[in-house]
Design an enzyme around this catalytic site. Structure first.
Site, PDB file in Angstrom:
ATOM      1  N   GLY A  69     -18.766   0.011  21.686  1.00 56.73           N
ATOM      2  CA  GLY A  69     -17.455   0.634  21.825  1.00 56.73           C
ATOM      3  C   GLY A  69     -17.269   1.781  20.853  1.00 56.73           C
ATOM      4  N   CYS A 320      -7.995  -7.627  -0.795  1.00 58.26           N
ATOM      5  CA  CYS A 320      -8.846  -8.527  -1.563  1.00 58.26           C
ATOM      6  C   CYS A 320      -9.911  -9.194  -0.699  1.00 58.26           C
ATOM      7  CB  CYS A 320      -8.004  -9.587  -2.269  1.00 58.26           C
ATOM      8  SG  CYS A 320      -6.741 -10.325  -1.239  1.00 58.26           S
TER       9      CYS A 320
END
Length: 460
Positions: A69, A320
């Protein structure tokens, strides 16, 4: 083990597996050759193209297969921009497009072109009028995803397509997340998709270009796939991709109703049982299988590891959880909380019992992560409030700067300020989001010797 990350890659559909194995025996020859084995391979390729084109809603000769894609996006954008270079070198796109679109835009700018990012609302949707305002006389191409890959919000593609048509600008629609649920709204000029998003094998993308769209393929020329996707076709994977697309689309009507009900349950139960949580994305105009929420005072990576230990596979847009320590560009554009972010995307066939178990364990896991990080249960109050405070959170990562802010906000007088010094990129997004959730005033960001100074005024 419940797999809840279908938006990244859906499990291989049984029909895809069957078609892949059959095509390995029948589709190994070169479909460009005239001998018997080549003709057999060509028949398989043509049948796959017709099936995919029917699902997309285009002519077979408008569709080519690519190696992914992302490759389809890059080829589509580059080809359309080159084909319309006499019009201009401006590209319009939404701020929440897939990274493949953003990377194409950056490469285009580096080569001397320009682009405009259209902002989105807090649900992640563009305003068609704002998108129209980004179209210029020199706009060669516009890009808009059909639905967002991180929060599931569906974009007003039909409305934007009509505005683009009025301006004479072709619209490329990234339909990777939605094609398995139904064809993209009418009006697109170019369309891209990726097979592994709907349960096909990885390594197959789709690029459809409507007849009449000026298109000049870039890079070394090739003889295959209309010169738009050079290289030998991965015929077994292509056959499996087309077969699985047809299969999932036949199941989509019933399965979307079932999964939407499960997602509605997740949205409501998470908001009820998890304190200080923000469920993001449009609650109505969205993909049926995807829900995203962010948990205040939570380290997203730790939460994902805890869920994985309990055999739940989910993803996150928190800084994070990434190697770059930069929060998701989608969440940033929406202006929502990014810390403790969890994306749940249910695959076809997901069991309601697994969803129930997820909802049973999630509140306890969030509470445990917060305890370990020292997050405040409630804002402390001081008998002699200070006029102002400075919190030094330099060198500390999400969600610590927000936790430190929450710990001291009650120590300043109403109307006084707390200044948070932080060099974590997520603080730029999460401190304003915390202020909105807590009813405090975000004054703004100021320069500092290191990092930035984020100023918050206590209102209550």
């Amino acid at each position: 083990m419940p797999y809840f990350d279908a938006a990244s890659a859906a499990p291989l559909h049984p029909v895809a597996r069957q078609a892949l194995l059959a095509a390995l025996d029948e589709g190994w020859a070169d479909p460009a050759r005239l001998y018997r084995e080549g003709r057999r391979a060509r028949l398989l390729l043509d049948a796959a193209r017709e099936a995919a084109a029917e699902a997309v809603g285009c002519r077979p000769d408008e569709l080519v297969f690519t190696s992914s894609g992302t490759t389809a996006v890059h080829a589509g954008i580059a080809g359309a921009l080159s084909g319309r270079r006499r019009v201009g070198r401006h590209l319009a796109l939404s701020a929440v497009e897939h990274s493949s679109v953003l990377h194409s835009a950056a490469a285009h700018e580096a080569a001397g072109g320009s682009f405009t990012e259209v902002p989105v609302d807090r649900f992640g949707a563009v305003d068609p009028a704002a998108y129209a305002g980004a179209l210029r006389a020199d706009t060669a191409l516009a890009c808009l995803q059909s639905a967002n890959h991180e929060v599931g919000t569906e974009q007003p593609v039909a409305e934007v397509a009509a505005l683009c048509a009025d301006a004479g600008v072709p619209l490329l629609v990234d339909a990777a997340q939605s094609l398995g649920w139904g064809p993209a709204p009418a009006g697109w000029s170019l369309l891209t998709a990726s097979a592994h998003k709907w349960g096909g094998p990885a390594g197959v993308g789709l690029l459809a270009v409507r007849k009449g769209v000026r298109f000049a393929p870039q890079g070394p020329a090739g003889e295959r796939e209309s010169g738009r996707a050079p290289g030998f076709e991965n015929l077994p994977a292509i056959v499996a991709a087309a077969a699985s697309l047809r299969a999932v689309r036949s199941e989509a009507a019933a399965e979307s109703v079932r999964l939407r009900a499960l997602v509605d349950r997740i949205r409501s139960v998470v908001a009820e049982r998890v304190p200080d949580v923000e469920v993001v994305g449009d609650p109505e105009r969205r993909l049926p299988h995807l829900v995203t929420f962010s948990c205040l005072y939570v380290d997203g990576e730790t939460l994902l590891h805890e869920l994985d230990r309990r055999e739940f596979s989910v993803s996150s847009g928190s800084s994070c959880t990434s190697s770059t320590l930069i929060p998701s560009h989608v969440l940033k554009a929406m202006g929502v909380l990014s810390e403790g972010n969890v994306r749940v995307s249910l695959p076809t066939g997901a069991a309601s019992a697994d969803v129930d178990r997820f909802l049973e364990i999630l509140p306890g896991l969030v509470a445990d992560v917060r305890r370990r990080l020292g997050a405040p249960v409630s804002a402390p109050s001081s008998p002699a409030p200070a006029a102002s405070l400075v919190v030094d959170a330099l060198g500390r990562r999400c969600p610590v700067p927000v936790i430190e802010l929450a710990k001291v906000i009650g120590e300043v007088a109403v109307g006084a300020t707390v200044t948070v010094l932080a060099d974590d990129e997520a603080a730029r997004l999460d401190i304003p989001a915390w202020c909105e959730m807590r009813g405090q005033e975000y004054v703004g960001e100021e320069p500092a010797d290191r990092g930035s100074a984020y100023v918050v005024r206590r209102l209550s």
